[in-house]
Design an enzyme around this catalytic site. Structure first.
Site, PDB file in Angstrom:
ATOM      1  N   SER A 286     161.657  62.595 117.221  1.00  0.00           N
ATOM      2  CA  SER A 286     162.173  63.271 116.040  1.00  0.00           C
ATOM      3  C   SER A 286     161.135  63.305 114.931  1.00  0.00           C
ATOM      4  O   SER A 286     160.367  62.355 114.757  1.00  0.00           O
ATOM      5  CB  SER A 286     163.431  62.562 115.530  1.00  0.00           C
ATOM      6  OG  SER A 286     163.929  63.201 114.377  1.00  0.00           O
ATOM      7  N   GLU A 287     161.148  64.403 114.172  1.00  0.00           N
ATOM      8  CA  GLU A 287     160.158  64.598 113.119  1.00  0.00           C
ATOM      9  C   GLU A 287     160.252  63.563 112.000  1.00  0.00           C
ATOM     10  O   GLU A 287     159.306  63.366 111.246  1.00  0.00           O
ATOM     11  CB  GLU A 287     160.302  65.997 112.509  1.00  0.00           C
ATOM     12  CG  GLU A 287     160.039  67.131 113.475  1.00  0.00           C
ATOM     13  CD  GLU A 287     161.297  67.668 114.113  1.00  0.00           C
ATOM     14  OE1 GLU A 287     161.451  68.890 114.200  1.00  0.00           O
ATOM     15  OE2 GLU A 287     162.143  66.852 114.538  1.00  0.00           O
ATOM     16  N   ASN A 288     161.413  62.920 111.854  1.00  0.00           N
ATOM     17  CA  ASN A 288     161.548  61.922 110.792  1.00  0.00           C
ATOM     18  C   ASN A 288     160.917  60.587 111.170  1.00  0.00           C
ATOM     19  O   ASN A 288     160.919  59.654 110.381  1.00  0.00           O
ATOM     20  CB  ASN A 288     163.017  61.726 110.413  1.00  0.00           C
ATOM     21  CG  ASN A 288     163.880  61.255 111.564  1.00  0.00           C
ATOM     22  OD1 ASN A 288     163.494  61.351 112.718  1.00  0.00           O
ATOM     23  ND2 ASN A 288     165.060  60.766 111.258  1.00  0.00           N
ATOM     24  N   GLY A 289     160.339  60.498 112.371  1.00  0.00           N
ATOM     25  CA  GLY A 289     159.597  59.298 112.748  1.00  0.00           C
ATOM     26  C   GLY A 289     160.330  58.393 113.704  1.00  0.00           C
ATOM     27  O   GLY A 289     160.566  57.222 113.389  1.00  0.00           O
ATOM     28  N   SER A 325     156.442  60.144 109.291  1.00  0.00           N
ATOM     29  CA  SER A 325     156.481  61.536 109.732  1.00  0.00           C
ATOM     30  C   SER A 325     155.099  62.079 110.051  1.00  0.00           C
ATOM     31  O   SER A 325     154.955  62.955 110.907  1.00  0.00           O
ATOM     32  CB  SER A 325     157.143  62.405 108.650  1.00  0.00           C
ATOM     33  OG  SER A 325     158.522  62.138 108.569  1.00  0.00           O
TER      34      SER A 325
END
Length: 450
Positions: A286-289, A325
């Site tokens: 996921s892009e949020n890490g 991120s």
């Protein structure tokens, strides 16, 4: 130098109208809530805010937008903030939309003293307008410039009196890079401890980046979307529209192999989770890490225990990890993801994708989509084949602003599975159960290859 302040209002005492502010946070996680509340009370106006997104109308940066304190937003995603979208469409709020990975890297470079860099994200789209394009090894890249700001607001879990910070879960997101790029970086923490109390091996942001720190209070813990894996009976109760989406989700699951690293976009792609076979290991990126491994949780789980990934809530089990991120997009741009699945508004017969904007009507922002499609070898678009009015989404050329050029490899709809032919056209690979070739022909405006 004493970095410790009593509360948020004291920490922003010298902030004036017209200031630029970098803010950490992704969605509703890792948001500097106390500093935003202090800004509301201070009533500083004409602000430029740089952040991934603007939360909701009644939470996070959205509160500042509602009070008209922000003049300009530089962000990647509008999300569910309908007031933000309305003000932008009506011309009352200046907005610069930036691909999510580009935004993270622009901020990181600002803090690292790197004035510019090249990225493949946005090539061939309106993001590229007015920017230098350069070719490396036969591939085109855009030059993007670094971002810094007068202030940087970050939220951490723990911090010490020297400004060293530890984040919890996906609250890292944009916070570590934001901390690097402010002329004055202010950190609010849930727990403030004496210097020497934190394990140096666990620190995410070294104190050299942090100028002021205080212990926050009264933090909210909202959950964006709490989901669970539906059973057969629940699926039967879905509406006809949702049942079509479940058909797509079920077929999408066949595209994923055991052990794959998968990035799922919002919307239909998240329904894959309902159809992953028991015992199969899928690692969601996921892009949020986050790299997270199922199982999916039950209703009522706390966000302290479960972490949002592509709008699905999953556990970080054995083998999972969390990070910032900027590292998430290094994985994406470095082509370390096995399968990328996104939603779509239009796909052209040459593989162009449009999925983030309807001019004058709707703008959600590109989020991480431009980064994902610019680097992945396998890009699958999951969407209903027609709009609510019956217009085909499989088109000769895209009318809507592009997300990526010649990037889609496969399209899966409720009617069929299509590969993009190298010569152009939608090659029909499969007809979905219950669909007919007549339905497919009627719902396809681009060239269909049978």
């Amino acid at each position: 130098m004493n970095k410790v302040f009593t509360h948020a209002a004291e920490a922003i005492i010298d902030l004036t109208s017209g200031s630029s502010i970098l803010m950490g946070g992704f969605g509703l996680t890792g948001v500097p809530e106390n500093l935003i509340s202090a800004l509301l009370e201070k009533n500083a106006t004409d602000l430029t805010c740089i952040s991934n997104e603007a939360g909701l109308e009644n939470f996070g940066i959205g509160r500042l937008i509602a009070q008209k304190q922000i003049r300009k937003m530089i962000c990647s995603y509008i999300g569910e903030n309908h007031l933000f979208e309305k003000l932008m469409l009506e011309g009352h709020l200046a907005v610069e939309l930036v691909p999510q990975g580009t935004l993270a890297e622009r901020i990181r470079c600002g803090g690292a003293g790197i004035p510019a860099f090249y990225t493949p994200a946005g090539v061939g789209t309106e993001v590229a307008e007015g920017k230098e394009t350069r070719e490396f090894d036969g591939k085109k890249y855009l030059m993007e410039t670094a971002i810094t700001a007068d202030y940087a607001f970050v939220k951490a879990w723990k911090g010490d009196t020297e400004g060293n910070l530890i984040y919890k879960g996906t609250s890292q997101n944009f916070n570590p890079v934001v901390a690097m790029a402010g002329k004055i970086t202010i950190a609010e923490v849930e727990e403030l401890v004496p210097a020497g109390s934190l394990d140096p091996n666990q620190i995410h942001t070294p104190g050299i980046y942090v100028h002021r720190i205080f212990q926050g209070k009264d933090y909210q813990k909202p959950i964006e979307h709490l989901t669970h894996q539906m059973d057969a009976e629940e699926i039967k109760e879905l509406s006809p529209e949702d049942l079509k989406k479940e058909i797509i989700g079920k077929r999408l699951a066949q595209e994923i192999k055991d052990g794959d690293y998968v990035n799922l976009g919002i919307g239909i792609p998240t329904r894959v989770a309902n159809h992953i076979p028991k015992g199969m290991k899928v690692i969601l990126q996921s892009e949020n890490g986050l790299l997270g491994i199922g199982p999916f949780p039950e209703e009522g789980a706390e966000d302290a225990d479960y972490i949002n990934a592509s709008k699905q809530t999953i556990t970080v089990a054995s083998g999972g990890s969390v990070f910032g991120s900027e590292q998430s997009f290094a994985m994406i741009r470095g082509n370390h993801i096995d399968v990328t699945i996104l939603g779509g508004m239009e796909v052209s017969e040459r593989g162009d994708l449009a999925n983030w904007k309807v001019p004058g009507k709707m703008v959600k922002g590109m989020g991480g989509a431009m980064d994902l499609v610019a680097s992945a070898d396998k890009v699958i678009v999951a969407m209903l084949q027609t709009t609510p009015s019956g217009k085909s989404k499989l088109v000769r050329t895209c009318d809507l602003p592009l997300t990526g050029v010649r990037c889609v490899t496969r399209v899966i709809t409720e009617l069929g599975v299509y590969d993009i032919s190298p010569e152009g056209g939608f090659k029909l690979v499969e007809i979905q159960p219950g669909a007919t070739i007549e339905q497919i022909l009627a719902a396809t405006s681009g060239r269909l290859i049978r």
